[in-house]
Design a protein around this motif. Structure first.
Motif, short mmCIF file in Angstrom:
data_model
loop_
_atom_site.label_atom_id
_atom_site.label_comp_id
_atom_site.label_asym_id
_atom_site.label_seq_id
_atom_site.Cartn_x
_atom_site.Cartn_y
_atom_site.Cartn_z
N LYS A 241 34.56 79.09 22.65
CA LYS A 241 33.43 79.99 22.89
C LYS A 241 32.24 79.71 21.98
N GLN A 242 32.27 78.63 21.22
CA GLN A 242 31.23 78.36 20.25
C GLN A 242 29.84 78.38 20.91
N PRO A 243 28.92 79.17 20.35
CA PRO A 243 27.58 79.28 20.96
C PRO A 243 26.81 77.96 20.87
N LYS A 244 25.85 77.81 21.76
CA LYS A 244 25.03 76.60 21.78
C LYS A 244 24.13 76.56 20.55
N LYS A 245 23.90 75.35 20.05
CA LYS A 245 23.04 75.18 18.89
C LYS A 245 21.58 75.03 19.28
N GLU A 246 21.33 74.63 20.52
CA GLU A 246 19.98 74.54 21.05
C GLU A 246 19.98 75.03 22.49
N ILE A 247 18.91 75.67 22.90
CA ILE A 247 18.79 76.18 24.28
C ILE A 247 17.43 75.78 24.82
N PHE A 248 17.43 75.11 25.98
CA PHE A 248 16.18 74.65 26.58
C PHE A 248 16.04 75.21 28.00
N SER A 249 14.80 75.34 28.41
CA SER A 249 14.46 75.61 29.81
C SER A 249 13.30 74.68 30.16
N THR A 250 13.55 73.71 31.03
CA THR A 250 12.52 72.74 31.41
C THR A 250 12.58 72.51 32.91
N ARG A 251 11.48 72.04 33.46
CA ARG A 251 11.47 71.77 34.89
C ARG A 251 10.22 70.98 35.27
N SER A 252 10.38 70.11 36.27
CA SER A 252 9.23 69.41 36.85
C SER A 252 8.56 70.35 37.85
N PHE A 253 7.26 70.21 38.02
CA PHE A 253 6.51 71.04 38.94
C PHE A 253 6.65 70.54 40.37
N GLY A 254 6.62 71.49 41.32
CA GLY A 254 6.64 71.11 42.73
C GLY A 254 5.35 70.41 43.11
N GLU A 255 4.23 70.79 42.46
CA GLU A 255 2.95 70.12 42.63
C GLU A 255 2.26 70.09 41.28
N ARG A 256 1.42 69.10 41.07
CA ARG A 256 0.79 68.92 39.76
C ARG A 256 -0.01 70.15 39.35
N VAL A 257 0.00 70.44 38.05
CA VAL A 257 -0.72 71.58 37.48
C VAL A 257 -1.90 71.06 36.67
N THR A 258 -3.07 71.57 36.94
CA THR A 258 -4.28 71.17 36.21
C THR A 258 -4.99 72.35 35.59
N ASN A 259 -4.47 73.56 35.84
CA ASN A 259 -5.13 74.79 35.41
C ASN A 259 -4.48 75.35 34.15
N TYR A 260 -5.30 75.79 33.20
CA TYR A 260 -4.83 76.35 31.93
C TYR A 260 -3.87 77.52 32.16
N HIS A 261 -4.28 78.48 32.98
CA HIS A 261 -3.49 79.69 33.18
C HIS A 261 -2.18 79.40 33.93
N ALA A 262 -2.20 78.44 34.84
CA ALA A 262 -0.97 78.08 35.56
C ALA A 262 0.03 77.44 34.61
N LEU A 263 -0.43 76.58 33.71
CA LEU A 263 0.46 75.96 32.73
C LEU A 263 1.01 77.01 31.77
N LYS A 264 0.14 77.93 31.35
CA LYS A 264 0.59 78.99 30.44
C LYS A 264 1.63 79.88 31.12
N ALA A 265 1.44 80.18 32.40
CA ALA A 265 2.41 81.00 33.14
C ALA A 265 3.75 80.29 33.24
N ALA A 266 3.70 78.98 33.49
CA ALA A 266 4.95 78.22 33.58
C ALA A 266 5.70 78.21 32.25
N LEU A 267 4.98 77.96 31.16
CA LEU A 267 5.60 77.94 29.83
C LEU A 267 6.13 79.32 29.45
N THR A 268 5.42 80.36 29.79
CA THR A 268 5.87 81.72 29.48
C THR A 268 7.15 82.05 30.25
N THR A 269 7.23 81.60 31.50
CA THR A 269 8.45 81.82 32.28
C THR A 269 9.62 81.10 31.66
#
Length: 418
Positions: A241-269
């Motif tokens: 049951k040893q807990p993970k030492k690192e936890i990631f959430s990453t993903r490629s976009f379905g379509e390219r992101v060029t907007n500041y707010h869209a990138l911020k929303a993705a990172l916040t999610t």
């Protein structure tokens, strides 16, 4: 006695639960953005469909053989996993959910009650099938590693009917002799190649090595594995049951992101996802990695990562969102076509042993985070979100073959017409 219950081709099997029309057809499930094949049902496997092959490379082969294609439906898989684990839990006095489709069972007080482990395994399989329509394999062993080996035999070796038991030297030799050394739990491909150069090719040959000698040549992990293969339990429940030492959430976009707010929303999610996982294992984040990048195939490849260190380790989603907002000016560059982004907790602490700061008040608000998790667990992920995560996710991954969320969305609930 231990057991490992593991679903057969879990993602593909989940797709068949609420769609009986495809139960006798070959089915494959694709990874994020419909990139590669990540799950192949037994029928499709007999056609020779390989796992982890890019979808576009074998699209015509799949169409020729009328293979059913599905995008990954994580909401459905998670909900069916909970149902399956609840059924399995009734058959033991100690359970550890190892992954979305695997569960270890421990039988402390059942040894005198169960006279036929093979029959008991079929009882578990029938109950899971009756209540979830998911096929599972069941392996019993005197150690967790032997239970894992028995599960491998139950699902992949000829002569077994979905259940295998390793409870004596005869059954142990029979199974281990037919397993390659890399089939053993805890032995990776790199260690496997080194073992092969020493003439150790099967699990049985590994079991017959000296644990102390192998520890000097490899590691304490290999020593424990050899002992476990010989029926000497070295892994206790806390080790598994040893807990993970690192936890990631990453993903490629379905379509390219060029907007500041869209990138911020993705990172916040992604940050919200990491925070939820951290709270689930009762950890706290001390260091957070935030990154975003264009495609490595672009002419002007861009990759930027920033490490944010919290004064006091936290699991609060709002604080993580604020950290992402703080570093956005470093991560976002105008003119970059962002292809991928993610957030990772790279330094974790146990919440039970947190060192508080005498001069800094802790404002994590665990009651709020608990309420946040309860609502999302009950009504589905992202029912409640941080405002900066946005409401419309244009950056979501591509899922052209997505099946309905039969159990988690009201409009997708199956309709039965009598």
């Amino acid at each position: 006695m231990y057991a490992l219950v593991d679903a057969v081709s879990y993602y593909a099997s989940c797709e068949k639960v609420f769609d009986p029309s495809i139960r006798n057809k070959p089915v494959v499930v694709l990874t994020n953005n419909d990139g590669c094949i990540c799950a192949v049902c037994p029928i499709a496997r007999r056609l020779g469909v390989p796992k982890f092959k890019p979808y576009f490379q074998i699209k015509h082969f799949l169409a020729k053989h009328n293979v059913v294609i599905r995008s990954s439906n994580y909401e459905l898989y998670a909900d069916l996993s909970d149902k399956m684990m609840n059924v399995i839990s009734r058959f033991c006095d100690n359970q550890y959910v190892y992954s979305i489709d695997e569960s270890f069972l421990q039988f402390k007080n059942y040894n005198k009650l169960i006279t036929d482990w093979h029959e008991y395994g079929h009882t578990i399989r029938k109950a899971v099938w009756r209540e979830t329509r998911l096929p599972v394999g069941v392996g019993f062993g005197t150690t967790p590693t032997l239970a894992k080996a028995a599960n491998h035999a139950a699902k992949k070796l000829s002569g077994y009917d979905g259940v295998a038991v390793i409870n004596d030297d005869k059954s142990r030799k029979e199974v281990l002799s037919r397993m390659t050394v890399t089939d053993v739990w805890g032995i990776g491909s790199r260690s496997g190649k080194r073992l092969n150069t020493l003439g150790i090719n099967t699990a049985w040959e590994l079991a017959n090595q000296s644990p102390k000698v192998m520890r000097k040549q490899f590691s304490v992990v290999v020593e424990r594995t050899i002992n476990e293969l010989n029926g000497v339990a070295c892994l206790n429940w806390e080790d598994i049951k040893q807990p993970k030492k690192e936890i990631f959430s990453t993903r490629s976009f379905g379509e390219r992101v060029t907007n500041y707010h869209a990138l911020k929303a993705a990172l916040t999610t992604h940050g919200s996802t990491v925070a939820r996982k951290v709270r689930n294992q009762q950890s706290l984040i001390k260091r957070l990695l935030i990154f975003a990048a264009s495609s490595p195939h672009d002419d002007n490849y861009f990759n930027k990562s920033v490490i944010y260190e919290f004064p006091i380790a936290t699991d609060n989603t709002l604080k993580i969102a604020n950290a992402i907002s703080t570093v956005m000016t470093d991560v976002f560059i105008n003119g970059v076509n962002y292809y991928r982004c993610g957030v990772g907790a790279i330094q974790l602490q146990d919440s039970k042993f947190q060192q508080h700061d005498l001069f800094t008040v802790n404002t994590d608000d665990p009651e709020l985070m608990n309420c946040y998790d309860v609502i999302n667990n009950r009504y589905g992920n992202a029912t409640v979100e941080v405002a900066s995560a946005g409401q419309v996710h244009k950056w979501n991954m591509r899922r052209e073959f997505l099946s309905p969320s039969y159990t988690s969305k009201w409009h997708d609930i199956p309709k039965i017409i009598c």
